[in-house]
Design a protein around this motif. Sequence first.
Motif, PDB file in Angstrom:
ATOM      1  N   ALA A 176      22.983  20.444  -4.857  1.00  0.00           N
ATOM      2  CA  ALA A 176      23.274  19.194  -5.558  1.00  0.00           C
ATOM      3  C   ALA A 176      24.610  19.344  -6.276  1.00  0.00           C
ATOM      4  CB  ALA A 176      22.166  18.875  -6.553  1.00  0.00           C
ATOM      5  N   VAL A 177      25.488  18.377  -6.104  1.00  0.00           N
ATOM      6  CA  VAL A 177      26.835  18.451  -6.672  1.00  0.00           C
ATOM      7  C   VAL A 177      26.894  17.587  -7.928  1.00  0.00           C
ATOM      8  CG1 VAL A 177      29.294  18.191  -6.222  1.00  0.00           C
ATOM      9  CG2 VAL A 177      27.743  18.788  -4.353  1.00  0.00           C
ATOM     10  N   LEU A 178      27.109  18.239  -9.068  1.00  0.00           N
ATOM     11  CA  LEU A 178      27.132  17.571 -10.364  1.00  0.00           C
ATOM     12  C   LEU A 178      28.532  17.608 -10.957  1.00  0.00           C
ATOM     13  CD1 LEU A 178      23.889  19.170 -11.864  1.00  0.00           C
ATOM     14  CD2 LEU A 178      24.087  16.894 -10.852  1.00  0.00           C
ATOM     15  N   GLY A 179      28.727  16.820 -11.990  1.00  0.00           N
ATOM     16  CA  GLY A 179      30.014  16.793 -12.677  1.00  0.00           C
ATOM     17  C   GLY A 179      30.355  15.394 -13.129  1.00  0.00           C
ATOM     18  N   THR A 180      31.248  15.304 -14.091  1.00  0.00           N
ATOM     19  CA  THR A 180      31.621  14.015 -14.633  1.00  0.00           C
ATOM     20  C   THR A 180      32.410  13.189 -13.625  1.00  0.00           C
ATOM     21  OG1 THR A 180      32.662  12.915 -16.526  1.00  0.00           O
ATOM     22  CG2 THR A 180      33.790  14.831 -15.604  1.00  0.00           C
ATOM     23  N   VAL A 181      32.568  11.929 -13.915  1.00  0.00           N
ATOM     24  CA  VAL A 181      33.330  11.039 -13.054  1.00  0.00           C
ATOM     25  C   VAL A 181      34.776  11.529 -12.951  1.00  0.00           C
ATOM     26  CG1 VAL A 181      33.941   9.497 -14.968  1.00  0.00           C
ATOM     27  CG2 VAL A 181      33.883   8.608 -12.638  1.00  0.00           C
ATOM     28  N   ASP A 182      35.371  11.376 -11.779  1.00  0.00           N
ATOM     29  CA  ASP A 182      36.758  11.780 -11.504  1.00  0.00           C
ATOM     30  C   ASP A 182      36.979  13.291 -11.565  1.00  0.00           C
ATOM     31  OD1 ASP A 182      37.460   9.106 -11.205  1.00  0.00           O
ATOM     32  OD2 ASP A 182      38.004   8.879 -13.322  1.00  0.00           O
ATOM     33  N   SER A 183      35.914  14.071 -11.391  1.00  0.00           N
ATOM     34  CA  SER A 183      36.091  15.527 -11.350  1.00  0.00           C
ATOM     35  C   SER A 183      36.354  16.037  -9.937  1.00  0.00           C
ATOM     36  CB  SER A 183      34.858  16.233 -11.928  1.00  0.00           C
ATOM     37  OG  SER A 183      33.697  15.933 -11.170  1.00  0.00           O
ATOM     38  N   GLY A 184      36.347  15.134  -8.959  1.00  0.00           N
ATOM     39  CA  GLY A 184      36.689  15.515  -7.589  1.00  0.00           C
ATOM     40  C   GLY A 184      35.522  16.015  -6.762  1.00  0.00           C
ATOM     41  N   VAL A 293      35.808  20.664 -19.982  1.00  0.00           N
ATOM     42  CA  VAL A 293      34.395  20.302 -20.100  1.00  0.00           C
ATOM     43  C   VAL A 293      34.245  19.127 -21.062  1.00  0.00           C
ATOM     44  CG1 VAL A 293      32.114  21.098 -20.793  1.00  0.00           C
ATOM     45  CG2 VAL A 293      33.671  22.660 -19.613  1.00  0.00           C
ATOM     46  N   VAL A 294      33.608  18.066 -20.580  1.00  0.00           N
ATOM     47  CA  VAL A 294      33.384  16.878 -21.411  1.00  0.00           C
ATOM     48  C   VAL A 294      31.881  16.698 -21.617  1.00  0.00           C
ATOM     49  CG1 VAL A 294      35.516  15.775 -20.657  1.00  0.00           C
ATOM     50  CG2 VAL A 294      33.410  15.387 -19.372  1.00  0.00           C
ATOM     51  N   ASP A 295      31.512  15.659 -22.344  1.00  0.00           N
ATOM     52  CA  ASP A 295      30.097  15.445 -22.673  1.00  0.00           C
ATOM     53  C   ASP A 295      29.233  15.278 -21.427  1.00  0.00           C
ATOM     54  OD1 ASP A 295      30.665  15.631 -25.344  1.00  0.00           O
ATOM     55  OD2 ASP A 295      30.789  13.463 -25.681  1.00  0.00           O
ATOM     56  N   THR A 296      29.733  14.533 -20.439  1.00  0.00           N
ATOM     57  CA  THR A 296      28.950  14.320 -19.220  1.00  0.00           C
ATOM     58  C   THR A 296      28.732  15.631 -18.476  1.00  0.00           C
ATOM     59  OG1 THR A 296      29.934  12.107 -19.025  1.00  0.00           O
ATOM     60  CG2 THR A 296      28.803  12.986 -17.092  1.00  0.00           C
ATOM     61  N   THR A 297      29.729  16.503 -18.494  1.00  0.00           N
ATOM     62  CA  THR A 297      29.582  17.816 -17.861  1.00  0.00           C
ATOM     63  C   THR A 297      28.448  18.595 -18.512  1.00  0.00           C
ATOM     64  OG1 THR A 297      31.984  17.824 -17.503  1.00  0.00           O
ATOM     65  CG2 THR A 297      30.811  19.895 -17.155  1.00  0.00           C
ATOM     66  N   ARG A 298      28.404  18.579 -19.824  1.00  0.00           N
ATOM     67  CA  ARG A 298      27.338  19.279 -20.548  1.00  0.00           C
ATOM     68  C   ARG A 298      25.975  18.664 -20.241  1.00  0.00           C
ATOM     69  NH1 ARG A 298      31.462  18.724 -24.498  1.00  0.00           N
ATOM     70  NH2 ARG A 298      32.430  20.729 -25.047  1.00  0.00           N
TER      71      ARG A 298
END
Length: 324
Positions: A176-184, A293-298
């Motif tokens: 599963a690929v996670l990460g904030t928006v616009d992280s590529g 690292v931003v809030d969505t990443t956490r």
Amino acid sequence: MSNQDSISNKTKSQCNYNNNVDKHVSSLFGPVDDNDDDYNDNNDYYDDENEQVPRSPFVLAGLPPEPQDGNIEYKLKLIDPNPDRLQHLITQMNWRLKEGHGEALYEIGVEDCGTLSGVSHEELQASLVTLRKMADSLHASITILFERKVENDRHIVEVLVRKVPDDQHFIDLRVAVLGTVDSGKSSLIGVCTYGELDNGHGRARLNLFRHVHEIQSGRTSSIAHEILGFNDSGESIDYGTYRTPREICDRSTKIITFADLAGHTKYVRTTIFGLSAHAADFAMLCVDAPSSVVDTTREHFSYAITLDVPVFVVINKIDLCSKA
């Protein structure tokens, strides 16, 4: 442990020393001299005379002690074991394969405590013959991942043992690929599965988008899947060579299925559903290097930890960062 696996008093003292060293420090890597003579040696233990042994780009200072569980096995050497010992080794390999869901890593020339003692060239060839015999009895394949020399012209080899389960055509691994928006995330999956670099304007991600608004905004709002295959030799099989998933699956012994999940907080329910319902084996957390690292990443990291999904981190877009 048999006589072949026994170690001298001197080596035991080295093992005790290694156990007292922090495992993170003992597994540090050092650079390799490009003019190292190791790269010019002949490799008699390959069936194909023209096939080259993959060389590690690093020199290991040591490894952590051998884990009791998992799919990693340390062996100093495996030289002409008697029938009872061979059967024990085969049973041990079968258990390691089950722990690794069809894959196991064998470190030849390494003590149980992680000391890199190495073996001579003749001992290495004999050990690989035994290892191949063990794998053949389980209908498994072996691939040498890398080989290095240590002191006194002794060798260390890492070998991948792979066995496709009897009820499967290939080993299936879900990421599963996670990460904030616009992280590529989508672009990274597109590059991995199609074998072509992005053009800098998001071309690689277009193959994963399912809706018009995703193409227009460049942001994932649904769950998209792509596959990446590998053959017995560890070579990737992707859409750059084959057009359909069936062709990739027919030629692969291992398939990684990527689930591209939404990064925008607006679609958090979709992300949680994709992480849980698709029974991911691992979570790949993409971090945008310029934004860090931003809030969505956490939050995405906490979702994976809560669901007990192992996480590994990929730092993306490092080319956009300044050298300072």
